[in-house]
Each structure stands twice: as C-alpha cells, then as structure tokens.
Design a protein around this motif. Sequence first.
Motif, short mmCIF file in Angstrom:
data_model
loop_
_atom_site.label_atom_id
_atom_site.label_comp_id
_atom_site.label_asym_id
_atom_site.label_seq_id
_atom_site.Cartn_x
_atom_site.Cartn_y
_atom_site.Cartn_z
N LEU A 1 36.20 1.70 -30.81
CA LEU A 1 36.49 0.17 -31.05
C LEU A 1 37.95 0.05 -31.47
O LEU A 1 38.22 0.47 -32.70
N ILE A 2 38.61 -0.94 -30.97
CA ILE A 2 40.12 -1.11 -31.30
C ILE A 2 40.20 -2.50 -31.95
O ILE A 2 40.03 -3.47 -31.05
N LEU A 3 40.09 -2.95 -33.05
CA LEU A 3 40.14 -4.24 -33.55
C LEU A 3 41.86 -4.55 -34.25
O LEU A 3 42.10 -3.98 -35.09
N ASP A 4 42.35 -5.53 -33.60
CA ASP A 4 43.58 -5.66 -34.07
C ASP A 4 43.46 -7.00 -34.98
O ASP A 4 43.34 -8.16 -34.49
N GLU A 5 43.80 -6.90 -36.25
CA GLU A 5 43.74 -7.84 -37.14
C GLU A 5 42.36 -8.58 -36.99
O GLU A 5 42.20 -9.76 -36.94
N PRO A 6 41.20 -7.88 -37.14
CA PRO A 6 39.98 -8.55 -36.92
C PRO A 6 39.66 -9.55 -38.05
O PRO A 6 38.70 -10.66 -37.84
N PHE A 7 40.30 -9.45 -39.08
CA PHE A 7 39.87 -10.40 -40.18
C PHE A 7 40.85 -11.78 -40.33
O PHE A 7 40.49 -12.38 -41.23
N SER A 8 42.10 -11.73 -39.59
CA SER A 8 42.91 -12.83 -39.87
C SER A 8 42.28 -14.17 -39.49
O SER A 8 41.77 -14.42 -38.50
N GLY A 9 42.55 -14.94 -40.19
CA GLY A 9 41.90 -16.27 -39.77
C GLY A 9 40.46 -16.46 -40.14
O GLY A 9 39.84 -17.65 -40.20
N LEU A 10 39.63 -15.55 -40.85
CA LEU A 10 38.27 -15.67 -40.90
C LEU A 10 37.96 -16.17 -42.37
O LEU A 10 38.57 -15.66 -43.45
N ASP A 11 37.02 -17.01 -42.44
CA ASP A 11 36.47 -17.32 -43.77
C ASP A 11 35.83 -16.06 -44.42
O ASP A 11 35.39 -15.34 -43.72
N PRO A 12 35.47 -16.20 -45.77
CA PRO A 12 35.25 -14.91 -46.33
C PRO A 12 33.56 -14.68 -45.90
O PRO A 12 33.40 -13.41 -45.77
N VAL A 13 32.76 -15.50 -45.64
CA VAL A 13 31.45 -15.20 -44.97
C VAL A 13 31.45 -14.52 -43.68
O VAL A 13 30.74 -13.59 -43.63
N SER A 14 32.36 -15.19 -42.85
CA SER A 14 32.46 -14.50 -41.61
C SER A 14 33.28 -13.01 -41.52
O SER A 14 32.58 -12.09 -40.60
N ALA A 15 34.05 -13.03 -42.26
CA ALA A 15 34.71 -11.62 -42.57
C ALA A 15 33.67 -10.58 -42.90
O ALA A 15 33.67 -9.58 -42.42
N GLU A 16 32.90 -10.92 -43.99
CA GLU A 16 31.98 -10.13 -44.50
C GLU A 16 30.80 -9.49 -43.33
O GLU A 16 30.54 -8.65 -43.09
N THR A 17 30.36 -10.65 -42.75
CA THR A 17 29.38 -10.43 -41.43
C THR A 17 30.35 -9.38 -40.42
O THR A 17 29.71 -8.38 -39.94
N ILE A 18 31.50 -9.59 -40.26
CA ILE A 18 32.27 -8.95 -39.15
C ILE A 18 32.39 -7.54 -39.82
O ILE A 18 32.02 -6.29 -39.10
N ARG A 19 32.67 -7.39 -40.94
CA ARG A 19 32.73 -6.04 -41.79
C ARG A 19 31.51 -5.30 -41.81
O ARG A 19 31.56 -4.06 -41.55
N GLU A 20 30.35 -5.94 -42.13
CA GLU A 20 29.06 -5.21 -42.01
C GLU A 20 28.74 -4.80 -40.59
O GLU A 20 28.17 -3.57 -40.35
N ALA A 21 29.31 -5.55 -39.58
CA ALA A 21 29.02 -5.09 -38.02
C ALA A 21 29.87 -3.85 -37.98
O ALA A 21 29.34 -2.97 -37.05
N VAL A 22 31.04 -3.95 -38.34
CA VAL A 22 31.83 -2.78 -38.00
C VAL A 22 31.28 -1.38 -38.84
O VAL A 22 31.06 -0.34 -38.16
N LEU A 23 30.54 -1.49 -39.96
CA LEU A 23 30.29 -0.50 -40.47
C LEU A 23 28.82 0.15 -40.09
O LEU A 23 28.91 1.33 -39.85
N GLU A 24 28.17 -0.72 -39.42
CA GLU A 24 27.05 -0.45 -38.54
C GLU A 24 27.26 0.51 -37.59
O GLU A 24 26.69 1.35 -37.34
N LEU A 25 28.26 -0.01 -36.60
CA LEU A 25 28.65 0.31 -35.74
C LEU A 25 29.36 1.93 -35.93
O LEU A 25 29.07 2.97 -35.30
N ARG A 26 30.01 2.11 -36.87
CA ARG A 26 30.42 3.46 -37.34
C ARG A 26 29.36 4.40 -37.75
O ARG A 26 29.17 5.34 -37.29
N ARG A 27 28.25 3.51 -38.52
CA ARG A 27 27.09 4.51 -38.75
C ARG A 27 26.49 5.21 -37.36
O ARG A 27 25.83 6.02 -37.36
#
Lengths: 260, 426
Positions: A151-177
């Motif tokens: 999975l290649i993510l170029d600036e995945p959190f740019s422009g995201l509000d903190p809640v959405s950023a956290e949601t994406i972050r959790e999804a990334v970590l889950e994929l990594r697991r």
Amino acid sequence: MDAVQISNVTKTFGAVTAVDDLSLTIPQGSVYGFIGPNGSGKSTTMRMIVNIFYPDSGSIKVFGQERRGVGAEQIGYLPEERGLYRQMEVQTLLEFYGELRSGRKVTAEVKEWLRRLDLEKWGSKKVEALSKGMSQKVQFIATVVPEPKLLILDEPFSGLDPVSAETIREAVLELRRRGTTVILSTHDMGVAASLCDSIFMIFKGRKVLDGTLASIQARYGSDTIRVSVAGGLAAVQGIGGVEQVRDQGQFQGFARRAGV
Amino acid sequence: MLRRILLIAKRDYVASVFRRAFLVGLVLAPVMMGGTFFGIALMREMQAGTVQRIALVDHTGGAAQDIIAAVERSRDPAAKAAQSLAGVTYALESVAPNEADVQGQRLDLSNKVRRGELFMFADIGTDNKVTIFASGGGVDDTRVWLTGALNTGLQTARLRAAGMDAAAVEKALAPVRVERVGLVTRDAKGAIEDAKPRNEAAGFAVPLAMMFLMFMIVMGSAAPMLGAIAEDKMQRVFEMLLATTTPFELMMGKVLAAVGRSLTSSVFYVIGALLGLSGSAFIGLVPFDLLPWFFAYVIAEVTMLSALGAGLGAATSAPRDAQSFAVLLTMPLMVPLFLLVPLAQSPNGTLATVMSLVPVFTPMVMLMRQAMPGGVPAWQPWVGLVGVALCTWFVTWVAGRIFRVTILMQGKPPRMGDLVRWAVRG
C-alpha cells in the motif's frame, strides 16, 4: 523477500534531477515513512514504484519481480493529488476501481470498507455530494479494495480533520497487522514517529538517511525539555549545558549537551 | 490488458450516454433537421391558394397581354416550379401607364406593394427594358421566372408587330427538352437494360444526407473527447487510474467509449430514418448497400479523431486551453463541407478523387462519392479504407505517446513544437 528493492535509480525531468542514484530496501510487513520537504523526490519515487514513471537508470523490484511483472491487484496507490469522478455514485465508483485492479467483482469488500469507515449511508450518493474528508476516505477505500500486499500512500493525512485522520490511521495499522506493507509520505515527523517502523529521508533527490525508527533515534536523537519561563527567551539563554534554544511562542525549546 | 480497456470503455460509455446532454442532443439534432423540412412543408401548405398580384405597367401598348398569356399557358417550366415550390399562385394584371406622371404612378404602385396589395410591379418600357420594382432584397426566385415570361411575351408582341406568324416562329424557336438519364446496362440474363431517368434532386440529396449524418455523429462522439480529457485531468482522476492501467490502455478505453457512442447514435439515426421513410416512396432512395461502408467509416473516423482528441486533451491543463486545438479535430469534417459544391458537381473529378483518397477526408468524401449516381471505381473505397485504417493506427500511436508523456503534466499550455517533440520522443 523484500517488498520493494530500489537499486541506483535516477529520474530526471529535463534539467531537473528529481531522484538521484537512490537505493532503498523496504522489508515486507513494515510501515515505511518517506520524509522530506516539497519537491524533494518522495512522490517521484512512489510513482516509479507504482510504474507511473519509469526510471532513467537503475531498477525497481517489487516482491522480487521487475515492477512491470507485478499484478495491479497487489499494489494500492493513493496519490497526493486526489480526484474522483464526481458524477458517479460512491459504491459504483469503488466497484469500478476495485474491478479494474483485481479483475473481479468487489461489491462485498466495498460495502465492508464503507461500513468500516462509517460511509455506508453514502454508497448510493454521488461523489460530488461528499465533503472533502469523506471524499478522501472514499479514495482511501478505492486504494485498499481489494486488499493489496503493498500500500503506497502519498500524504494520506493532508487536509484531513483529526477524526478522519485517526480513522485512516487505524485502518492503516489494521492492514499492517494483516501483513500489508505500507509506504507513506508525510511532512509530519509526529505522524512518522507514531506510525512508522522505518523512515527514509530524501532531500533534493538524494537519500539523507534511512533505517528503523529506533536506530535513527539512537543515532540522531537528542533530548528536548519544554519549559515556560516568565522571562522568555532571554532568561534561558546562557544557562550552562544548553546547546540550542528555539522560541516557539508559548514555550521555548532548548537542547542540552550530552552528559549535562 | 483488453479487460481493463473494456472496463474503462464501459464506464466512460455509461457515464456519457446516460447523460442528459447526450440524450437531448441525440433527439434534438434530427428533430431540428426534421423540423426544418416540416416547417417548409407547413409554410407551403399555409401559402397554398394564396394569390400574389403582380402589376405590369405596359408602355408598349400591347406586350402585357402577351406576357400574361405566356404565364397562363405555363410555358415556362421555371415559372411552374417556382410557383409550386412556394405554394403560391401569381396573378399578373395589366395597369394602364400614366405617361403624364410616370414617377407618381410608380410611387402609388410602390405604396401598394408596401401595403401588401401588390407583390411587385414591372415597368415595361419601349426601349426594350423592363424594370421590376419589389420590396426587400436577397435572392427572389420570382424575378427569375418572371424574366422568362417577360421575354416570351415581349418576343410574341414584337413578332406580331413585325407581321410574322408568332405561333410558327415560336414553334421553331421552342427550346429543346433535355433529359438526363443514367448509363445503359446489361442485366443478369445478358439483356440490355434501358437507361433509367435520373432524379437529380435525389441524386444529390442522398450523398448530402449521408455526409451530414456522418458529420453529426462524428462531431457528437469524437470532438467532445478533447474537453472531456482536459476536464478529467483538471479533476485529477488520472493518477489513480494510471497506477492500475497503462496510459495506452486508458486512452484506448476512452476511444472505445467514443466509438460506442458513435455507433449508438448511428444505429439510432439509421433506424429512425428507415422507420420514418418506411411506407413512403423515399424508402427506395436509401442506399442499403452503403450502410456497411458508412459504419466502417464512422468507426475509423471516430477512432482517429477521438484518439487525437485524447492526446491533445492530455497535453492541456484546462478545458479552456483545449479549445485552441479544437480546429485540428474539426478540420477533417469541415473541409469537405466547405468544398461540398465542387465535390458534388464533379464527384469523379480530380479534386473529389484525390480528396477521397487522403485518409483524413476519406470517410466523408468517399462516402459522398459512393452515394452519388454512378458511384466510384470498385477499388477506390477499399484503397481508401486501407488508408484510413493505417492513418488511424498512426494517429492513435502518436496520440498515445503524447498522452503518456503529458497526462500528469500541469502548467502552461503546450505549443505545436512541444506536441511534435513528445510525439517523436515519446
């Protein structure tokens, strides 16, 4: 086998060398952070891994194969410049991207990801009806359906509000697991420190450093103490053992000399 | 590769064909064209029975009656055709000249024309000159046929004045009737078939209709590609697609969607035309044997121009910039239309033959020539088609190279030199 192996890759655009003799190895199952200022070569490197750009020289292998031989379904790519077909319904759009990559129907996976990112009510809505944050979540889903090995993510959190950023972050970590290798670029050292196992720093197309977070911190880390001083910057300067002082508005940061 | 091309084509096809603009355009174009014909027919119906009065101010003292008699005998075919076309009956009447106040009489008659009491009036002088007074400008067929009637009537009056037998002279000078027919042929049993009379109007109308149909379909399918690519590029949708497909697959998917759109329009119009003409005498004019050629040319032209549109659209950063290249896309369609008259007048002349073998013009010009009475030598459409196929392949290849280089490029609009460089270097 490494997820990505970049060997002596150079890429130029006219007179500008975007990536200069870069070599980098990204192990499978890791979260690898690409760090560097704008124009440093992060996106170009990512685009070469994805095969959008071809290197002028050097080679890139993904899962041990030349990049052109790797199936599209194995790589998910979220570009920095985001855009979706605005007139399409969200569910239809995601199924289109998923089928394009995998060659099979992905209806169930799309529904599951929409539910997971709290967008299931928006599946039948047109993209143009979504907010910016929701559009970015939809684009993230388009990147991860069907589940890629890389999975290649170029600036995945740019422009995201903190809640959405956290949601994406959790999804990334889950994929990594689940074993997905993640490469992400960011300007934010905080994001890199909290999410990445390894970091690669690039500046003007040349590698500055790379390695695991722990090894980099051991090599380059310094202790920082944040204090608020009534006297401001002047009160801190001149204290013995203080190596560097930086005025940051609400507080002054200063680095100490080792051993002090 | 093919799967991804088809998937992109399907998405683009569905997204464009089910748009209101496409559906409205599909229906509106024939409605507007049909509406024009219907309007003419309706106007003719409404005018039927209308009498337009034309006054003849005769200074010769007798020619007016001969002119009126000439018109009433309807000896002039032009007069008949003009009256039939307009659906109007023209009534000529003699007005005694007022030699004391010629200008005053002309003013009175002019005012009658202005009030609609007269359609026009003609002043027949003794100096072998006739002046027609009418309102408005532009081309008026009435004056053309009236000139014939005036000549005939005045000649009769002069012959009578010279003491000659007007009827005998008239018979001797009667214009010959010229009929144009096709060529004599031999049927399947070997018997010689007589040449069939040619319907010149139909002979011109069918090729013209086919050319306009192709123009309409290609313009509606290929020309929008330029703006659509630039629009998608501006919305940044391509980078994600390019992670999965090659630029060539992406472009070919879009080209295939354009071909799909054009075939949808073609089938819609052809079936609509056949249904509209079924049961009428005009169904015999439909060149069924040319329909396969029509579809082949449509596919080739749309592929060529939409690929070119994709390449040029990719090279621009905004739909506004793309408009500067629109002329490159429309030129293969517009040039044959500009040269329609010389091409139609001599469909097997040098200009038409050469143009029909220049691949970018082949679809429009060769089709027009094939639809003309007499057709073209059998080898020419095949050579034309091979040329179009090769040209389509080349243009698509060049467009693909430009598309690949420029699809993610942003910034200033490209110059022609840039396009050539990208096409050559890839």
